[in-house]
Write a protein that holds these residues in place. Structure first.
Motif, PDB file in Angstrom:
ATOM      1  N   UNK A   1      -0.357  22.020 -14.290  1.00 34.23           N
ATOM      2  CA  UNK A   1      -1.689  22.636 -14.367  1.00 34.23           C
ATOM      3  C   UNK A   1      -1.516  24.152 -14.472  1.00 34.23           C
ATOM      4  N   UNK A   2      -2.306  24.783 -15.309  1.00 30.64           N
ATOM      5  CA  UNK A   2      -2.196  26.231 -15.474  1.00 30.64           C
ATOM      6  C   UNK A   2      -2.577  26.982 -14.202  1.00 30.64           C
ATOM      7  N   UNK A   3      -3.528  26.444 -13.442  1.00 32.93           N
ATOM      8  CA  UNK A   3      -3.990  27.162 -12.253  1.00 32.93           C
ATOM      9  C   UNK A   3      -2.908  27.314 -11.194  1.00 32.93           C
ATOM     10  N   UNK A   4      -2.037  26.329 -11.053  1.00 33.52           N
ATOM     11  CA  UNK A   4      -0.988  26.406 -10.042  1.00 33.52           C
ATOM     12  C   UNK A   4       0.376  26.788 -10.584  1.00 33.52           C
ATOM     13  N   UNK A   5       0.455  27.011 -11.883  1.00 30.23           N
ATOM     14  CA  UNK A   5       1.748  27.305 -12.505  1.00 30.23           C
ATOM     15  C   UNK A   5       2.219  28.717 -12.155  1.00 30.23           C
TER      16      UNK A   5
ATOM     17  N   UNK B   1       0.732  24.076 -23.704  1.00 33.75           N
ATOM     18  CA  UNK B   1       1.846  23.485 -22.970  1.00 33.75           C
ATOM     19  C   UNK B   1       1.426  23.193 -21.529  1.00 33.75           C
ATOM     20  N   UNK B   2       0.640  24.092 -20.946  1.00 37.22           N
ATOM     21  CA  UNK B   2       0.081  23.862 -19.614  1.00 37.22           C
ATOM     22  C   UNK B   2      -1.316  23.269 -19.759  1.00 37.22           C
ATOM     23  N   UNK B   3      -1.675  22.396 -18.848  1.00 35.47           N
ATOM     24  CA  UNK B   3      -3.016  21.839 -18.815  1.00 35.47           C
ATOM     25  C   UNK B   3      -3.970  22.892 -18.266  1.00 35.47           C
ATOM     26  N   UNK B   4      -5.091  23.096 -18.964  1.00 38.45           N
ATOM     27  CA  UNK B   4      -6.046  24.088 -18.463  1.00 38.45           C
ATOM     28  C   UNK B   4      -7.487  23.590 -18.491  1.00 38.45           C
ATOM     29  N   UNK B   5      -7.682  22.291 -18.508  1.00 43.89           N
ATOM     30  CA  UNK B   5      -9.032  21.743 -18.572  1.00 43.89           C
ATOM     31  C   UNK B   5      -9.403  21.372 -19.995  1.00 43.89           C
ATOM     32  N   UNK B   6      -9.085  22.237 -20.944  1.00 46.93           N
ATOM     33  CA  UNK B   6      -9.346  21.939 -22.358  1.00 46.93           C
ATOM     34  C   UNK B   6      -8.136  21.287 -23.015  1.00 46.93           C
TER      35      UNK B   6
END
Length: 166
Positions: free
Chosen positions: A74-78, A107-112
């Motif tokens: 997840x982008x938020x915790x990366x 590459x990172x999940x960000x919701x979209x």
């Protein structure tokens, strides 16, 4: 871990601060996965692997969800940066990707974006690539430092500490 030893040597040359909060990521131990802090930034590190049938180097980065299923980060915790070390006989180098480019490249999940659990990297010495791999190599170039023959300490310092400020 070969890539961690390499990383420690680099950091000792470019940073007055030592690596802190070093944690081995057991789920990615085959890729020598670790996370750490350096100064006021956080990093995730992996060693890329040679694959016999495809050009470039392969690396994974995933975590387990609540159901013990693999999922992209997840982008938020990366962490702020992803370091991928390439050690291939006499050739060596590092990719240092800021989180922003990993989000931009989905590459990172960000919701979209769904995100990815693996990536192929292409150092500048990899040639004869198909169109897709060449395009990937092109966007990766600004984040790569070839360490085969010389260590450009200024470039290493810049790519580790200043690229996220650009």
């Amino acid at each position: 871990m070969e890539s961690l030893d390499y990383l420690l040597k680099i950091v000792a040359k470019i940073s007055p601060s030592p690596i802190e909060n070093l944690q081995v990521e057991e789920q990615n131990i085959d890729y020598e996965g670790v996370t750490f802090s350096l100064g006021n930034q956080t990093f995730r590190s992996r060693k890329a692997k040679v694959t016999p049938k495809k050009s470039g180097y392969f690396v994974v980065f995933w975590e387990k969800d609540d159901n013990n299923k693999n999922q992209p980060y997840e982008s938020t915790g990366a962490p702020d940066n992803l370091v991928i070390t390439v050690l291939d006989q006499e050739k060596s180098g590092q990719f240092i990707f800021p989180k922003e480019i990993l989000i931009k490249k989905n590459i990172l999940t960000d919701g979209e974006a769904k995100g990815k659990m693996a990536l192929r990297v292409y150092p500048e010495w990899v040639t004869g690539l198909n169109k897709t791999a060449s395009a990937t190599q092109e966007w990766q170039k600004p984040y790569f430092v070839d360490l085969t023959n010389t260590w450009d300490l200024k470039r290493l310092e810049d790519i580790y500490f200043n690229q996220s400020k650009k």
